[in-house]
Design an enzyme around this catalytic site. Sequence first.
Site, PDB file in Angstrom:
ATOM      1  N   ASN A 153      44.466  99.997 -58.679  1.00 19.92           N
ATOM      2  CA  ASN A 153      43.888 101.233 -59.015  1.00 19.92           C
ATOM      3  C   ASN A 153      42.794 100.875 -59.869  1.00 19.92           C
ATOM      4  OD1 ASN A 153      43.151 103.439 -60.694  1.00 19.92           O
ATOM      5  ND2 ASN A 153      45.466 103.892 -60.918  1.00 19.92           N
ATOM      6  N   ASN A 155      40.522 102.707 -61.463  1.00 20.08           N
ATOM      7  CA  ASN A 155      40.227 103.813 -62.371  1.00 20.08           C
ATOM      8  C   ASN A 155      40.250 103.187 -63.894  1.00 20.08           C
ATOM      9  OD1 ASN A 155      39.561 105.764 -60.528  1.00 20.08           O
ATOM     10  ND2 ASN A 155      41.761 106.647 -60.553  1.00 20.08           N
ATOM     11  N   GLY A 194      49.442 104.326 -57.162  1.00 21.77           N
ATOM     12  CA  GLY A 194      47.971 104.725 -57.502  1.00 21.77           C
ATOM     13  C   GLY A 194      46.844 103.738 -57.071  1.00 21.77           C
ATOM     14  N   HIS A 269      49.089 113.239 -33.872  1.00 19.64           N
ATOM     15  CA  HIS A 269      49.889 114.248 -34.368  1.00 19.64           C
ATOM     16  C   HIS A 269      49.267 114.568 -35.904  1.00 19.64           C
ATOM     17  CE1 HIS A 269      51.710 110.149 -35.228  1.00 19.64           C
ATOM     18  NE2 HIS A 269      51.487 110.530 -36.624  1.00 19.64           N
ATOM     19  N   ARG A 352      40.963 101.942 -35.667  1.00 17.86           N
ATOM     20  CA  ARG A 352      42.106 101.393 -35.171  1.00 17.86           C
ATOM     21  C   ARG A 352      42.934 102.587 -34.674  1.00 17.86           C
ATOM     22  NH1 ARG A 352      47.507 102.637 -36.907  1.00 17.86           N
ATOM     23  NH2 ARG A 352      49.020 100.969 -36.302  1.00 17.86           N
ATOM     24  N   ASP A 354      46.165 104.967 -33.952  1.00 20.47           N
ATOM     25  CA  ASP A 354      47.405 104.884 -34.247  1.00 20.47           C
ATOM     26  C   ASP A 354      48.213 105.160 -33.009  1.00 20.47           C
ATOM     27  OD1 ASP A 354      49.950 104.671 -36.058  1.00 20.47           O
ATOM     28  OD2 ASP A 354      49.986 106.814 -35.738  1.00 20.47           O
ATOM     29  N   GLU A 386      46.942 100.491 -31.356  1.00 22.77           N
ATOM     30  CA  GLU A 386      48.203 100.082 -31.638  1.00 22.77           C
ATOM     31  C   GLU A 386      49.241 100.306 -30.162  1.00 22.77           C
ATOM     32  OE1 GLU A 386      52.045 101.152 -34.570  1.00 22.77           O
ATOM     33  OE2 GLU A 386      50.733 102.598 -33.870  1.00 22.77           O
ATOM     34  N   HIS A 460      52.524  96.978 -42.194  1.00 16.46           N
ATOM     35  CA  HIS A 460      53.331  98.066 -42.911  1.00 16.46           C
ATOM     36  C   HIS A 460      54.288  98.562 -42.042  1.00 16.46           C
ATOM     37  CE1 HIS A 460      50.599 100.478 -40.254  1.00 16.46           C
ATOM     38  NE2 HIS A 460      51.682 101.729 -40.408  1.00 16.46           N
ATOM     39  N   ASP A 461      54.338  98.244 -40.834  1.00 14.71           N
ATOM     40  CA  ASP A 461      55.659  98.306 -39.920  1.00 14.71           C
ATOM     41  C   ASP A 461      56.537  97.382 -39.807  1.00 14.71           C
ATOM     42  OD1 ASP A 461      55.000 101.359 -39.447  1.00 14.71           O
ATOM     43  OD2 ASP A 461      53.427 100.576 -37.749  1.00 14.71           O
ATOM     44  N   ARG A 509      56.229  97.607 -48.738  1.00 13.55           N
ATOM     45  CA  ARG A 509      54.905  98.168 -49.299  1.00 13.55           C
ATOM     46  C   ARG A 509      54.870  98.044 -50.679  1.00 13.55           C
ATOM     47  NH1 ARG A 509      55.114 103.360 -45.090  1.00 13.55           N
ATOM     48  NH2 ARG A 509      55.529 102.162 -43.100  1.00 13.55           N
TER      49      ARG A 509
END
Length: 618
Positions: A153, A155, A194, A269, A352, A354, A386, A460-461, A509
């Site tokens: 983050n 900020n 965040g 989608h 990339r 998906d 992918e 992430h999968d 994650r």
Amino acid sequence: MGVPLVYFNSWSEQYRRPFGAVRIGSVIYFSIQIEQDAAAEVNLMIQKDGNPFHEVLMNQAADESRRFTCKFKTEGTPGLYFYHFRITFQEEGNVQTIYYCKAADLYGGEGRIVSDLSQVEQYQMTCFQYADPAPEWYLHGVIYHIFVDRFFNGNRHKQMLHPKKNSFIYATEEDRPYYIRDKNDQIARWDFFGGNLSGIIAKLVNLKRLGVTILYLSPIFEARSNHKYDTGDFQKIDPMFGDEKIFKKLVSKAGQLGIRVILDGVFNHVGVDSVYFNRYGNYGSGGAYQDASSPYHDWFTFHGDRDHYDCWWSITDLPTVNKAKISYQKFIYDSEESVVDTWTETGIGGWRLDVADELSDGFIAGIRNALQRHEKKGEHKVLIGEVWEDATNKIAYGKRRHYLEGGMLHGVMNYPFRDLIVNLINGKINARQAVRSFMTLKSNYPPEALLANMNNLGTHDTERILTVFQESQRKLGLAVWLLMALPGVPCIYYGDEAGVVGGKDPDNRSFYPWGKENQQLKAVFQEAIHARRTDPHLQHGAFYPFSLGPLFGCLRYVSMNQFTVLLVNPTRDSVNISLGQLKDETNGSLLRSCLQSLDLNGDRSEPMEYHYYHFDRS
């Protein structure tokens, strides 16, 4: 009656040349050795994908080599050919037919004899339209995959911009990700840490020091979830991440450091909570769900009523778009105001895609054409898909995919390489099995695509790679060196270099552990990345996997006078290195000559140890 000794090796140019995937229109030379005079007829049985077999009579060589040879010209459209050999021989008046095909492990190279046609497993030959190399900046790069909400983050005081309704924010950055689900097992509250685009800007120098040259970002467009694969508005950066001005700043600042940005294109989608579908009315009275006269209505396929519609893998939160609709194609790529054109215009390096298997070849080609419009204005763009399997022979929805044969994808996410690395180091396969699998992939992929594949150890999968290795840093060290040495572009999932652990989604994650990184592991990554960035053999040299007993090796070379060898010991035993144990799957001479130049005999390899050799006689 005895069966004759037969030998063919699809990886040896003594038996099939040229090696591997070929351009359509090429002439292929086949040769098969039969150690018996009784062979009456030998035929190459070859078929274009989906077509009947074509028989090519093989002629016996005029010398006494007992070889049968023929040539075959590939014609027509690009695609796959499959082949085996039919051998008829006779002895004492008896006639027998046998077949030579792929080995029982289903890899290429040396094959086997079978007498039953139903047992034949055919060799594959890939034919592509033309050589289609990825941009040089991409091929020579190192990618860093950032899950934006979980990185940093940027900020002031870590203030969170525009928190979403009906969501929750973690109390500390050390909290483990967790889904809160309702009675129907649907996610009831999306969770956020965040991370944002300003945070990535703040850490660009850190990434530069690590050796990163390319950022691959998880989706950044407006969406309800933390992962953003449920797009709400393709034309708007998610307010929690920032805005278009901040994104352009990121692209600019990264570019000043020699770092390109690749975006995640999720075009199969959209989100059920989107301006296009709008099931909950959060986008006013429009959208396909709310209004049958909406311009987006025919993008979706409804069944009986508005509550029943096509969605991705039956996940009602992700309505599938009909990609055949001209209006959707214009919206995504086929106009100067399209999604692809708009964001590519900001100066990104590419996309990339998906779930590329869900997109037709024509749709992917349309995206590639859109990128090429921008190449006239500057540097070349890259397009990666992918795909979780061998992408050269992938069948999706009953159709063979052709996205690596020219004019579509430059490469794909290389999950097969990940599986091989993991299985080798975890002892599920031995060195020779790994070599045979690597050689099969090498022979199936067009050479340019093999170099352009996005290689990864984790995404992430998947489970965190350190967790996959039971938190063994030695195992991860071997894997990182293999990632950097194998053909393709290495991609690091954020936090893997810092020692982040975690199981399957959402545990994989967690937030990046700033200030608490595993410095020892990070140093291993930096050393391996440095080798990749400074050794041209690892970036574009030819690839030759091999085994030395239980040791797995990888030769990358420009010539016999300039090459690099990575040798790894994935076992729990100390091993004396001996060239006498060399298994060369092509039965050639180049590999042995290179290894002899290194004078490895008598060296000792300890458990989970790697050996990196860079040789330059010039």
